[in-house]
Design a protein around this motif. Structure first.
Motif, PDB file in Angstrom:
ATOM      1  N   UNK A 148      38.788  45.917  52.516  1.00  0.00           N
ATOM      2  CA  UNK A 148      39.256  46.692  51.359  1.00  0.00           C
ATOM      3  C   UNK A 148      38.410  47.948  51.188  1.00  0.00           C
ATOM      4  N   UNK A 149      38.975  48.948  50.557  1.00  0.00           N
ATOM      5  CA  UNK A 149      38.253  50.201  50.327  1.00  0.00           C
ATOM      6  C   UNK A 149      37.156  50.015  49.293  1.00  0.00           C
ATOM      7  N   UNK A 150      37.270  48.994  48.472  1.00  0.00           N
ATOM      8  CA  UNK A 150      36.246  48.675  47.490  1.00  0.00           C
ATOM      9  C   UNK A 150      36.176  47.165  47.363  1.00  0.00           C
ATOM     10  N   UNK A 151      34.985  46.636  47.121  1.00  0.00           N
ATOM     11  CA  UNK A 151      34.817  45.199  46.960  1.00  0.00           C
ATOM     12  C   UNK A 151      35.256  44.725  45.577  1.00  0.00           C
ATOM     13  N   UNK A 152      35.523  45.664  44.677  1.00  0.00           N
ATOM     14  CA  UNK A 152      35.893  45.306  43.307  1.00  0.00           C
ATOM     15  C   UNK A 152      37.345  44.828  43.241  1.00  0.00           C
ATOM     16  N   UNK A 153      37.575  43.754  42.524  1.00  0.00           N
ATOM     17  CA  UNK A 153      38.916  43.243  42.263  1.00  0.00           C
ATOM     18  C   UNK A 153      39.332  43.692  40.863  1.00  0.00           C
ATOM     19  N   UNK A 154      40.448  44.408  40.782  1.00  0.00           N
ATOM     20  CA  UNK A 154      40.960  44.863  39.496  1.00  0.00           C
ATOM     21  C   UNK A 154      41.839  43.768  38.894  1.00  0.00           C
ATOM     22  N   UNK A 155      41.469  43.279  37.715  1.00  0.00           N
ATOM     23  CA  UNK A 155      42.195  42.177  37.083  1.00  0.00           C
ATOM     24  C   UNK A 155      42.837  42.657  35.781  1.00  0.00           C
ATOM     25  N   UNK A 156      44.079  42.233  35.569  1.00  0.00           N
ATOM     26  CA  UNK A 156      44.798  42.558  34.331  1.00  0.00           C
ATOM     27  C   UNK A 156      45.497  41.294  33.842  1.00  0.00           C
ATOM     28  N   UNK A 157      45.360  41.000  32.560  1.00  0.00           N
ATOM     29  CA  UNK A 157      45.986  39.815  31.977  1.00  0.00           C
ATOM     30  C   UNK A 157      47.145  40.213  31.064  1.00  0.00           C
ATOM     31  N   UNK A 158      48.211  39.456  31.171  1.00  0.00           N
ATOM     32  CA  UNK A 158      49.419  39.707  30.379  1.00  0.00           C
ATOM     33  C   UNK A 158      49.786  38.396  29.693  1.00  0.00           C
ATOM     34  N   UNK A 159      49.420  38.219  28.431  1.00  0.00           N
ATOM     35  CA  UNK A 159      49.560  36.899  27.792  1.00  0.00           C
ATOM     36  C   UNK A 159      50.984  36.495  27.451  1.00  0.00           C
ATOM     37  N   UNK A 160      51.831  37.459  27.003  1.00  0.00           N
ATOM     38  CA  UNK A 160      53.130  37.045  26.467  1.00  0.00           C
ATOM     39  C   UNK A 160      54.157  38.166  26.525  1.00  0.00           C
ATOM     40  N   UNK A 161      55.419  37.773  26.639  1.00  0.00           N
ATOM     41  CA  UNK A 161      56.535  38.689  26.449  1.00  0.00           C
ATOM     42  C   UNK A 161      56.740  38.871  24.949  1.00  0.00           C
TER      43      UNK A 161
END
Length: 355
Positions: free
Chosen positions: A281-294
C-alpha cells in the motif's frame, strides 16, 4: 417567493449541485462551508467518508454532466477511469458471480475528493455564486412562518446576518435543521431509523498487476445477516487502486495492513485477497469510517413547517453507502429542485414539494 438571494449550507456534493441549480434562478447564491478552501483535490475534514470507496452511478453521472457539460471528460483528463459497468466489473453477489458482458454502459471512476474538487472548479466560474469558507451557521431566523435570515460566524469570530429568500440545508449527517426548528417552536419531523452498524476500512495501493486480473473493478457484496462481510477494489486517478473492506455488525475492524489482509482473506470472493496479499500500500494507515444507521426525516408529515427552508442530501435521508446511491440521490434531488423552480413563483413552498 422572491429570487434575490439563496443560501446553501454545506459544500458537499449535495450542496454544490444545489448551488449550481439555484444559480439559474436567483440573482445571488451563497454557499457556506465550515471547512477551509482547498487549492487542490484532497479530502476535507468535514467529509469523514471521503477516503472510502465511492461510485457515481450512471443516473448521477448523467445529471452532473447535464449541469456541467464536459465535466466527465475533465475528470478523465485528471486520471479518472472510464469502465464498462458490466464488462469490467468482477461482481460476487448473494454467493454467485454475476455474468460479465459488454453492456456499453460506461461509468467514470475516481476518488470522491477529485469529483468534488472538479465540481468546485466549475462552480467558481459561475459569476453569481459566492463562497463563504471557514464559516459556521449559528442560527436561522423565522418571521411569520417564513425563513428569512441566516446567522453565520467566520473564522475570526465575526457574526453576520444574511437575508435569504431560500435556505437549503445540505449540512450532511449533522442535520442542523433540527436545532433551528426546535428552537423556533416548529418541532422536529418524525424519522425512520434502521441500525446497521456498518464500517468501511480502506487502503490505497499502486496499480495492482496480478496475473489473474482481467477486470477493472471487483465487488464482493455482503448479504447480511448470512454474509456480513464484503469489499471492493476500484481504480482511481494516479494509476492507483482503492481497496475497501466493509462489514455489518462486526467488531473485527482492520487497524493495520496485517489485519486488513486477514480480513480480506475471510471474504467469499477469494480473488480479493489474492490480488493484494503481495502488494504494498502507498501508506500503512487504514482509513476507517463507521456508519451506524440509515435515517430518513418525514417532512411530508410535518403540519407546521416554515417556507423558505429546504433540507436535502444526508441531512434529509441517509442511505446504506454499500449500495453507492448517495451521490446519485443528491444529483436527483438537484434535478427535482430545478424542475420545481422552473415552474415559477407558484411553487413558493418548495420545501413541501421536495419532501
Amino acid at each position: 417567493m422572491n429570487r434575490d438571494r439563496a443560501v446553501v449550507i454545506g459544500g458537499g456534493i449535495a450542496g454544490k449541485l444545489a448551488a449550481r441549480v439555484l444559480s439559474e434562478f436567483f440573482q445571488e447564491v451563497i454557499l457556506i462551508e465550515k471547512d477551509k478552501k482547498n487549492d487542490h483535490f484532497t479530502n476535507r475534514k468535514g467529509v469523514p467518508q471521503g477516503n472510502q470507496g465511492h461510485v457515481l452511478l450512471k443516473s448521477g453521472e448523467e445529471i452532473i454532466e447535464e449541469l456541467f457539460p464536459g465535466i466527465i471528460q475533465e475528470l478523465s483528463r485528471n486520471g479518472a477511469k472510464k469502465t464498462d459497468f458490466a464488462g469490467d466489473l468482477l461482481w460476487s453477489h448473494h454467493g454467485t458471480q454475476k455474468i460479465r458482458f459488454d453492456s456499453n454502459v460506461f461509468i467514470s471512476q475516481q476518488s470522491r475528493p477529485l469529483l468534488e474538487w472538479q465540481i468546485q472548479q466549475r462552480l467558481e466560474k459561475i459569476h453569481n455564486i459566492n463562497f463563504r469558507f471557514d464559516c459556521k451557521v449559528q442560527n436561522l431566523k423565522f418571521n411569520t412562518d417564513e425563513m428569512n435570515t441566516i446567522v453565520i460566524e467566520d473564522i475570526n469570530g465575526v457574526v453576520t446576518d444574511l437575508l435569504a429568500d431560500l435556505v437549503i440545508d445540505a449540512s450532511g449527517a449533522a442535520a442542523l435543521h433540527n436545532q433551528w426548528l426546535r428552537a423556533s417552536g416548529y418541532g422536529i419531523p418524525t424519522k425512520t431509523e434502521i441500525k446497521i452498524d456498518l464500517f468501511y476500512a480502506s487502503m490505497v495501493f499502486k496499480k495492482i498487476a496480478h496475473e489473474s486480473i482481467n477486470w477493472h473493478s471487483l465487488l464482493a457484496f455482503p448479504n447480511p445477516p448470512e454474509v456480513e462481510r464484503g469489499g471492493m477494489i476500484s481504480p482511481i486517478e494516479g494509476n492507483r487502486m482503492l481497496v475497501t473492506l466493509i462489514g455489518y455488525g462486526t467488531k473485527e475492524i482492520p487497524k493495520n495492513k496485517d489485519s486488513f489482509l486477514e480480513y480480506a482473506q475471510t471474504l467469499n470472493q477469494p480473488e480479493m485477497y489474492e490480488v493484494i496479499k503481495n502488494e504494498s500500500p502507498l501508506s500503512e494507515e487504514v482509513q476507517v469510517y463507521r456508519f451506524p444507521a440509515l435515517r430518513r426525516y418525514h417532512f411530508e408529515n410535518q403540519r407546521n413547517f416554515p417556507t423558505g427552508l429546504l433540507v436535502i442530501g444526508d441531512a434529509f435521508c441517509r442511505v446504506d453507502p454499500v449500495f453507492a446511491q448517495g451521490m446519485s440521490l443528491a444529483a436527483m434531488e438537484a434535478k427535482a429542485l430545478r424542475e420545481i423552480l422552473m415552474k415559477g413563483p407558484k411553487q413558493a413552498a418548495v420545501n413541501k414539494k421536495l419532501s
